[in-house]
Design a protein around this motif. Structure first.
Motif, PDB file in Angstrom:
ATOM      1  N   PRO A 141       0.826  -1.216   0.000  1.00 45.09           N
ATOM      2  CA  PRO A 141       0.000   0.000   0.000  1.00 45.09           C
ATOM      3  C   PRO A 141       0.857   1.261   0.000  1.00 45.09           C
ATOM      4  O   PRO A 141       1.916   1.297   0.621  1.00 45.09           O
ATOM      5  CB  PRO A 141      -0.806  -0.125   1.299  1.00 45.09           C
ATOM      6  N   TYR A 142       0.393   2.263  -0.687  1.00 49.95           N
ATOM      7  CA  TYR A 142       1.013   3.583  -0.824  1.00 49.95           C
ATOM      8  C   TYR A 142       2.256   3.561  -1.710  1.00 49.95           C
ATOM      9  O   TYR A 142       2.467   4.483  -2.489  1.00 49.95           O
ATOM     10  CB  TYR A 142       1.325   4.219   0.542  1.00 49.95           C
ATOM     11  N   ARG A 154      -6.530   1.620  -7.073  1.00 51.52           N
ATOM     12  CA  ARG A 154      -5.578   1.304  -6.022  1.00 51.52           C
ATOM     13  C   ARG A 154      -5.515   2.413  -4.980  1.00 51.52           C
ATOM     14  O   ARG A 154      -5.317   2.150  -3.787  1.00 51.52           O
ATOM     15  CB  ARG A 154      -4.189   1.060  -6.624  1.00 51.52           C
ATOM     16  N   ALA A 155      -5.676   3.665  -5.403  1.00 49.58           N
ATOM     17  CA  ALA A 155      -5.686   4.777  -4.440  1.00 49.58           C
ATOM     18  C   ALA A 155      -6.865   4.630  -3.480  1.00 49.58           C
ATOM     19  O   ALA A 155      -6.734   4.869  -2.275  1.00 49.58           O
ATOM     20  CB  ALA A 155      -5.756   6.110  -5.179  1.00 49.58           C
ATOM     21  N   LEU A 156      -8.029   4.221  -3.993  1.00 50.71           N
ATOM     22  CA  LEU A 156      -9.185   4.005  -3.121  1.00 50.71           C
ATOM     23  C   LEU A 156      -8.972   2.800  -2.211  1.00 50.71           C
ATOM     24  O   LEU A 156      -9.307   2.847  -1.032  1.00 50.71           O
ATOM     25  CB  LEU A 156     -10.439   3.801  -3.968  1.00 50.71           C
ATOM     26  N   ILE A 157      -8.416   1.737  -2.766  1.00 54.13           N
ATOM     27  CA  ILE A 157      -8.167   0.536  -1.962  1.00 54.13           C
ATOM     28  C   ILE A 157      -7.187   0.845  -0.831  1.00 54.13           C
ATOM     29  O   ILE A 157      -7.294   0.297   0.268  1.00 54.13           O
ATOM     30  CB  ILE A 157      -7.650  -0.607  -2.851  1.00 54.13           C
ATOM     31  N   ALA A 164      -4.386  -6.781   2.951  1.00 55.88           N
ATOM     32  CA  ALA A 164      -4.820  -7.953   2.185  1.00 55.88           C
ATOM     33  C   ALA A 164      -5.571  -7.548   0.921  1.00 55.88           C
ATOM     34  O   ALA A 164      -5.403  -8.159  -0.138  1.00 55.88           O
ATOM     35  CB  ALA A 164      -5.693  -8.851   3.050  1.00 55.88           C
ATOM     36  N   SER A 165      -6.413  -6.508   1.022  1.00 51.82           N
ATOM     37  CA  SER A 165      -7.181  -6.084  -0.144  1.00 51.82           C
ATOM     38  C   SER A 165      -6.258  -5.567  -1.242  1.00 51.82           C
ATOM     39  O   SER A 165      -6.497  -5.770  -2.431  1.00 51.82           O
ATOM     40  CB  SER A 165      -8.198  -5.012   0.239  1.00 51.82           C
ATOM     41  N   ASN A 166      -5.173  -4.896  -0.844  1.00 51.16           N
ATOM     42  CA  ASN A 166      -4.206  -4.380  -1.803  1.00 51.16           C
ATOM     43  C   ASN A 166      -3.499  -5.508  -2.534  1.00 51.16           C
ATOM     44  O   ASN A 166      -3.349  -5.480  -3.759  1.00 51.16           O
ATOM     45  CB  ASN A 166      -3.192  -3.499  -1.062  1.00 51.16           C
TER      46      ASN A 166
END
Length: 198
Positions: free
Chosen positions: A69-70, A125-128, A135-137
């Motif tokens: 993430p990020y 991906r920014a929203l996720i 895990a969602s990423n």
């Protein structure tokens, strides 16, 4: 290469560039070098060992960066300036037309398709990334890998099927991008830059 195969190759490379640019260059370069896929003259550069090696290294970096993430959003932000022109160049090379008007038109369409795919991916991906768990990423990243592999295989093995699927994908993107943009704006309005009350 017949017209349908050329269109599928050009649009497939553009579409795939918006998701996994370096993996696309690496795999297509290998397939062309070892004779599994006949590449038009405009794409022969992809079979050069230096291009294959550089794309392979960057493919591994992108695969890893896309799972965190990020970091994935930072990577996507930088690649806004890379994936779109690369998609345009790959589409132009796939058509390999001598007419400058055709080459310019194909480049514009290829860049637009790469851009739409890239912005759909990057925005999603920014929203996720607003989710607190990783895990969602990771699931989204592996889902994109699967989509990229399936689409790439269809573009090379079943070009007519790929073109039909791509048409559906484009319609879905046209429907989805405005909703995605509204979602991103909503996220930013929840975190004002200068809150007056804490």
């Amino acid at each position: 290469m017949d017209a349908i195969s050329s269109i599928a190759l050009a649009s497939g490379l553009s579409w795939a560039s918006g998701i996994r640019l370096y993996a696309t260059v690496f795999i297509v370069g290998l397939l062309g070098k070892f004779g599994y896929v006949p590449l038009p003259g405009g794409l022969n550069i992809l079979t050069h060992p230096v291009v294959i090696g550089a794309a392979g290294i960057l493919c591994v970096v992108e695969f890893l960066a896309d799972k965190f993430p990020y970091i994935d959003s930072l990577w996507d932000s930088v690649h806004t300036f890379i994936r779109i022109p690369a998609g345009a160049l790959l589409a132009m090379g796939a058509i390999n037309g001598a007419d400058p008007m055709v080459a310019a038109l194909v480049a514009l369409l290829g860049g637009s398709l790469a851009g739409a795919t890239h912005f759909t991916k990057a925005g999603s991906r920014a929203l996720i990334n607003t989710s607190p768990e990783p895990a969602s990423n990771i699931a989204a990243s592996f889902g994109e890998d699967g989509l990229w592999l399936t689409g790439g295989w269809l573009a090379l093995a079943h070009p007519t099927v790929f073109i039909g699927c791509l048409a559906i994908f484009i319609v879905v993107m046209i429907w989805f991008i405005p909703k995605l943009w509204r979602g991103i704006k909503l996220v930013f309005t929840r975190f004002p830059s200068n809150p007056k009350n804490s």
